[in-house]
Design a protein around this motif. Structure first.
Motif, PDB file in Angstrom:
ATOM      1  N   ALA A  44       0.830  -1.206   0.000  1.00  0.00           N
ATOM      2  CA  ALA A  44       0.000   0.000   0.000  1.00  0.00           C
ATOM      3  C   ALA A  44       0.862   1.252   0.000  1.00  0.00           C
ATOM      4  O   ALA A  44       0.564   2.230  -0.701  1.00  0.00           O
ATOM      5  CB  ALA A  44      -0.935  -0.013   1.208  1.00  0.00           C
ATOM      6  N   ALA A  45       1.937   1.240   0.782  1.00  0.00           N
ATOM      7  CA  ALA A  45       2.832   2.393   0.811  1.00  0.00           C
ATOM      8  C   ALA A  45       3.489   2.605  -0.545  1.00  0.00           C
ATOM      9  O   ALA A  45       3.619   3.741  -1.020  1.00  0.00           O
ATOM     10  CB  ALA A  45       3.893   2.203   1.897  1.00  0.00           C
ATOM     11  N   ALA A  52       1.486   9.295  -6.035  1.00  0.00           N
ATOM     12  CA  ALA A  52       1.593  10.596  -5.365  1.00  0.00           C
ATOM     13  C   ALA A  52       1.512  11.764  -6.338  1.00  0.00           C
ATOM     14  O   ALA A  52       1.057  12.862  -5.975  1.00  0.00           O
ATOM     15  CB  ALA A  52       2.891  10.665  -4.559  1.00  0.00           C
ATOM     16  N   SER A  53       1.940  11.563  -7.571  1.00  0.00           N
ATOM     17  CA  SER A  53       1.942  12.652  -8.542  1.00  0.00           C
ATOM     18  C   SER A  53       0.644  12.747  -9.342  1.00  0.00           C
ATOM     19  O   SER A  53       0.488  13.620 -10.192  1.00  0.00           O
ATOM     20  CB  SER A  53       3.114  12.488  -9.518  1.00  0.00           C
ATOM     21  OG  SER A  53       2.998  11.270 -10.237  1.00  0.00           O
ATOM     22  N   VAL A  68      -9.795  -0.204   3.612  1.00  0.00           N
ATOM     23  CA  VAL A  68      -9.659   1.132   4.198  1.00  0.00           C
ATOM     24  C   VAL A  68      -8.190   1.459   4.427  1.00  0.00           C
ATOM     25  O   VAL A  68      -7.722   2.575   4.135  1.00  0.00           O
ATOM     26  CB  VAL A  68     -10.448   1.226   5.520  1.00  0.00           C
ATOM     27  CG1 VAL A  68     -10.166   2.547   6.222  1.00  0.00           C
ATOM     28  CG2 VAL A  68     -11.944   1.075   5.258  1.00  0.00           C
ATOM     29  N   GLU A  69      -7.426   0.490   4.915  1.00  0.00           N
ATOM     30  CA  GLU A  69      -6.005   0.727   5.181  1.00  0.00           C
ATOM     31  C   GLU A  69      -5.230   0.958   3.890  1.00  0.00           C
ATOM     32  O   GLU A  69      -4.333   1.814   3.839  1.00  0.00           O
ATOM     33  CB  GLU A  69      -5.434  -0.459   5.957  1.00  0.00           C
ATOM     34  CG  GLU A  69      -5.983  -0.554   7.379  1.00  0.00           C
ATOM     35  CD  GLU A  69      -5.783  -1.914   8.029  1.00  0.00           C
ATOM     36  OE1 GLU A  69      -6.236  -2.085   9.182  1.00  0.00           O
ATOM     37  OE2 GLU A  69      -5.190  -2.807   7.393  1.00  0.00           O
ATOM     38  N   THR A  70      -5.566   0.213   2.848  1.00  0.00           N
ATOM     39  CA  THR A  70      -4.908   0.410   1.557  1.00  0.00           C
ATOM     40  C   THR A  70      -5.259   1.767   0.978  1.00  0.00           C
ATOM     41  O   THR A  70      -4.388   2.514   0.513  1.00  0.00           O
ATOM     42  CB  THR A  70      -5.321  -0.706   0.569  1.00  0.00           C
ATOM     43  OG1 THR A  70      -5.015  -1.982   1.136  1.00  0.00           O
ATOM     44  CG2 THR A  70      -4.608  -0.551  -0.766  1.00  0.00           C
ATOM     45  N   ALA A  73      -3.513   4.723   2.697  1.00  0.00           N
ATOM     46  CA  ALA A  73      -2.115   4.912   2.306  1.00  0.00           C
ATOM     47  C   ALA A  73      -2.011   5.751   1.040  1.00  0.00           C
ATOM     48  O   ALA A  73      -1.138   6.616   0.920  1.00  0.00           O
ATOM     49  CB  ALA A  73      -1.436   3.558   2.103  1.00  0.00           C
ATOM     50  N   VAL A  74      -2.917   5.510   0.099  1.00  0.00           N
ATOM     51  CA  VAL A  74      -2.928   6.319  -1.127  1.00  0.00           C
ATOM     52  C   VAL A  74      -3.432   7.714  -0.826  1.00  0.00           C
ATOM     53  O   VAL A  74      -2.859   8.709  -1.291  1.00  0.00           O
ATOM     54  CB  VAL A  74      -3.811   5.650  -2.204  1.00  0.00           C
ATOM     55  CG1 VAL A  74      -3.913   6.541  -3.437  1.00  0.00           C
ATOM     56  CG2 VAL A  74      -3.253   4.285  -2.586  1.00  0.00           C
ATOM     57  N   ALA A  75      -4.508   7.820  -0.042  1.00  0.00           N
ATOM     58  CA  ALA A  75      -5.082   9.122   0.279  1.00  0.00           C
ATOM     59  C   ALA A  75      -4.075  10.019   0.991  1.00  0.00           C
ATOM     60  O   ALA A  75      -4.001  11.225   0.726  1.00  0.00           O
ATOM     61  CB  ALA A  75      -6.329   8.938   1.140  1.00  0.00           C
ATOM     62  N   ASP A  76      -3.286   9.440   1.882  1.00  0.00           N
ATOM     63  CA  ASP A  76      -2.256  10.218   2.583  1.00  0.00           C
ATOM     64  C   ASP A  76      -1.217  10.749   1.606  1.00  0.00           C
ATOM     65  O   ASP A  76      -0.700  11.867   1.771  1.00  0.00           O
ATOM     66  CB  ASP A  76      -1.573   9.352   3.643  1.00  0.00           C
ATOM     67  CG  ASP A  76      -2.477   9.040   4.826  1.00  0.00           C
ATOM     68  OD1 ASP A  76      -3.507   9.722   4.985  1.00  0.00           O
ATOM     69  OD2 ASP A  76      -2.145   8.105   5.594  1.00  0.00           O
TER      70      ASP A  76
END
Length: 233
Positions: A44-45, A52-53, A68-70, A73-76
């Motif tokens: 996920a990270a 991110a771009s 939700v956890e996956t 990680a993208v939303a952050d």
């Protein structure tokens, strides 16, 4: 012949949740408390770093923890809040939930799930056709909502193997009975661009461009793994 006038498109990024301790061994379904393991968190990270771009207009997820956890990680990484939509939740497998996949492969329903999934209804649960209908309907709703608010919106949905395969089958114009021909690995990225005329399937099962898994095992089953499996890595 005149060209079809251009219209705004909606781009959907479909992400399957990362690995859990159950992935590929047990049909987790709606079992509560199934979280990403260390491998899944790393996946996920890495996906978040890859995306991110990309300017995302929304991040939507199944309510189950592993999704939700996956998604988080993208939303952050992209700076967008997470929205939960239960319609992207896993198929409700009923009495199959929590059972080992090797055991389920001996059930009378298994060949139906493989060859005629549109007719498969899980005991005490829902049918794969119902799962597909709710997920595709959710995509249509989010497409319309985002298109009304953004110019050529791009958004991400984090969901589950069978759910994503159903959405891809719809975009490809495939009958649900062909959806087992698609493979969607943990934390893979698939992309569909919806236009006024037709959807375009831009990418399927992208796990980062590596070559692992391109050469199959010496003995490869023709059965699709219910729930999606653990991938080829």
């Amino acid at each position: 012949m005149a060209n079809t006038p251009n219209a705004a498109s909606v781009t959907l990024l479909l992400v399957r949740h990362g690995l859990t301790a159950a992935t590929g061994h047990t049909l987790a379904g709606w079992t509560p408390g199934v979280h990403l393991d260390e491998r899944g968190r790393a996946q996920a990270a890495a996906l978040g770093a890859r995306l991110a771009s990309v300017r995302l207009d929304a991040v939507v997820t199944s309510p189950l923890e592993r999704c939700v956890e996956t998604a988080q990680a993208v939303a952050d990484a992209v700076g967008v809040p997470v929205t939960v939509d239960e319609r992207f939740g896993e198929c409700r497998y009923g009495e199959w939930t929590g059972r080992p996949l090797a055991e389920l492969a001996e059930e009378e329903l298994w060949p139906v799930v493989q060859a005629h999934p549109s007719a498969a209804r899980f005991p005490g649960g829902e049918s794969l056709a119902e799962t597909a209908h709710r997920a595709v309907s959710a995509v249509r709703d989010h497409n319309a909502r985002l298109l009304a608010a953004h110019d050529a919106p791009v958004y991400l949905v984090c969901s589950h193997g069978d759910v994503i395969k159903a959405i891809l089958a719809d975009a490809l114009g495939l009958h649900l009975d062909q959806f087992q021909r698609l493979q969607v690995d943990p934390c893979s990225l698939s992309v569909v661009r919806y236009t006024a005329l037709r959807p375009f399937v831009v990418r399927v099962n992208d796990v980062g461009g590596g070559t692992a898994g391109l050469r199959p095992a010496s003995e490869t089953s023709g059965d699709a793994v219910v729930g999606g499996g653990a991938g080829e890595g």
